[in-house]
Design a protein around this motif. Sequence first.
Motif, mmCIF file in Angstrom:
data_model
loop_
_atom_site.group_PDB
_atom_site.id
_atom_site.type_symbol
_atom_site.label_atom_id
_atom_site.label_comp_id
_atom_site.label_asym_id
_atom_site.label_seq_id
_atom_site.Cartn_x
_atom_site.Cartn_y
_atom_site.Cartn_z
ATOM 1 N N LEU A 125 57.286 47.689 22.681
ATOM 2 C CA LEU A 125 57.678 46.405 22.092
ATOM 3 C C LEU A 125 58.778 46.588 21.047
ATOM 4 C CD1 LEU A 125 54.209 44.640 21.740
ATOM 5 C CD2 LEU A 125 56.031 44.103 23.363
ATOM 6 N N LYS A 180 59.620 49.177 32.905
ATOM 7 C CA LYS A 180 58.880 49.189 34.173
ATOM 8 C C LYS A 180 59.248 50.384 35.047
ATOM 9 C CE LYS A 180 58.092 44.204 34.706
ATOM 10 N NZ LYS A 180 58.431 43.014 35.523
ATOM 11 N N ILE A 200 63.165 45.432 29.619
ATOM 12 C CA ILE A 200 61.886 45.360 30.338
ATOM 13 C C ILE A 200 61.999 46.081 31.679
ATOM 14 C CG2 ILE A 200 60.341 43.765 31.554
ATOM 15 C CD1 ILE A 200 60.708 41.846 29.155
ATOM 16 N N LYS A 249 52.086 50.797 23.483
ATOM 17 C CA LYS A 249 52.502 49.387 23.417
ATOM 18 C C LYS A 249 53.489 49.165 22.280
ATOM 19 C CE LYS A 249 48.052 47.454 24.941
ATOM 20 N NZ LYS A 249 46.904 46.656 24.459
ATOM 21 N N ASN A 273 51.949 44.056 31.454
ATOM 22 C CA ASN A 273 50.792 43.932 30.558
ATOM 23 C C ASN A 273 49.843 45.082 30.866
ATOM 24 O OD1 ASN A 273 48.585 43.253 29.048
ATOM 25 N ND2 ASN A 273 48.191 41.296 30.062
ATOM 26 N N ILE A 301 61.986 46.880 22.985
ATOM 27 C CA ILE A 301 62.444 45.620 23.585
ATOM 28 C C ILE A 301 63.056 44.695 22.543
ATOM 29 C CG2 ILE A 301 61.673 43.487 24.724
ATOM 30 C CD1 ILE A 301 59.579 45.202 26.183
ATOM 31 N N LYS A 307 58.285 38.445 32.430
ATOM 32 C CA LYS A 307 57.711 39.384 33.412
ATOM 33 C C LYS A 307 57.548 40.784 32.839
ATOM 34 C CE LYS A 307 58.601 38.940 37.819
ATOM 35 N NZ LYS A 307 59.253 38.845 39.130
ATOM 36 N N MET A 308 57.182 40.826 31.565
ATOM 37 C CA MET A 308 56.891 42.096 30.923
ATOM 38 C C MET A 308 55.565 42.644 31.461
ATOM 39 S SD MET A 308 57.223 44.536 28.796
ATOM 40 C CE MET A 308 56.212 45.695 27.890
ATOM 41 N N ILE A 331 55.379 36.606 27.018
ATOM 42 C CA ILE A 331 56.394 37.418 27.710
ATOM 43 C C ILE A 331 55.858 38.105 28.969
ATOM 44 C CG2 ILE A 331 57.686 37.814 25.580
ATOM 45 C CD1 ILE A 331 56.663 40.700 25.595
ATOM 46 N N VAL A 332 54.530 38.222 29.097
ATOM 47 C CA VAL A 332 53.982 38.852 30.306
ATOM 48 C C VAL A 332 53.902 37.857 31.472
ATOM 49 C CG1 VAL A 332 52.667 40.554 29.005
ATOM 50 C CG2 VAL A 332 51.576 38.394 29.635
ATOM 51 N N CYS A 357 58.454 41.508 17.078
ATOM 52 C CA CYS A 357 58.434 40.717 18.316
ATOM 53 C C CYS A 357 58.896 39.288 18.038
ATOM 54 C CB CYS A 357 57.024 40.682 18.903
ATOM 55 S SG CYS A 357 56.422 42.284 19.414
#
Length: 314
Positions: free
Chosen positions: A77, A47, A43, A73, A105, A80, A102-103, A92-93, A85
């Motif tokens: 995903l 970011k 993640i 997206k 969004n 990750i 703290k993914m 997860i967000v 998922c």
Amino acid sequence: MLGIHFHVDLSKMIKLNYDEKIVKMENILKNWKRRFLTPIGKIVIVKTLIVSLFNHLFISLPNPPDTILNSIKSSILSFIWDGHCKIKFPTIVKDYSEGGLKMINLDAFIPALKLTWLQKILSFRGNWIEITKLYFDTYKLLNCSYHYALNIANRISNPFGVDVLNSFSLYCGKLEVNTDEILYYPLFYNPNILIGNKSFFFKSWFLAGIHCIGDIFKNGTFISCDDLNKMYNLNINFIHYTGVTRAIDTFLKKCRISCPTLQIIKPFLPPLFQLVLKQESGAKRLYTILNKNNEQPTVKQKWCTKLNTIINEN
């Protein structure tokens, strides 16, 4: 110009710019897949290296179509989780304290960036602001609720303007009503103050200076129809007056407020715009509001069931 390829066809311009960045994204993710990283570590990569690829496109171009956004997206995903998922996306967000990872969004991040344009428009920075007057009345936008923005978004053809206005509407829909400032909330185009199940706008009232709930309140009660006519030099239809007062009364009861006694102090910054216009550089606080959701982590639901109680995180 500024990292953006231009084309006479707007739809082709969007595809042209995003396709190039998606190829770069796939190459970056492919290289990092070879390393043994935890989901939290991945993640961080998303970011810092992936979202930064698209930032200037998100803020400068109309929103990408669902096909492009879903492609971004899906790739993120898949990187990750190495496939399917393992945790619901709304979970997860969230922040770590709420059971999330703290993914980022994108459905909240892109509108947050678009809202920074509204800050520029209402702060009157630059001659380009004059262009916005072709599409909507900034004074009306500032002094009415967000159904005005929705109405304008449904009427104009400029896709970027539509995205900015829809982002504002989405943001307002996420805000909780501040009961301490209830009298400062706009009267017109307010989805919480309805006549015949619709928000309303009375032009003569607005031009006379009646903009918010507090403008027709005094000493904890509604100003009478006759006194309103004298105060604002109007000829108010009594049926309109009764409809408005009943609609406000319904809203106050919904907020569990019986009789607001405070008087409004002008000038003031409308509650819907307080965070938008006070926002400093970046859009972090706007993103936090837009990223709110009521999803509960599965583990929390299981513990609530097991203990037969409600877990209060506060």
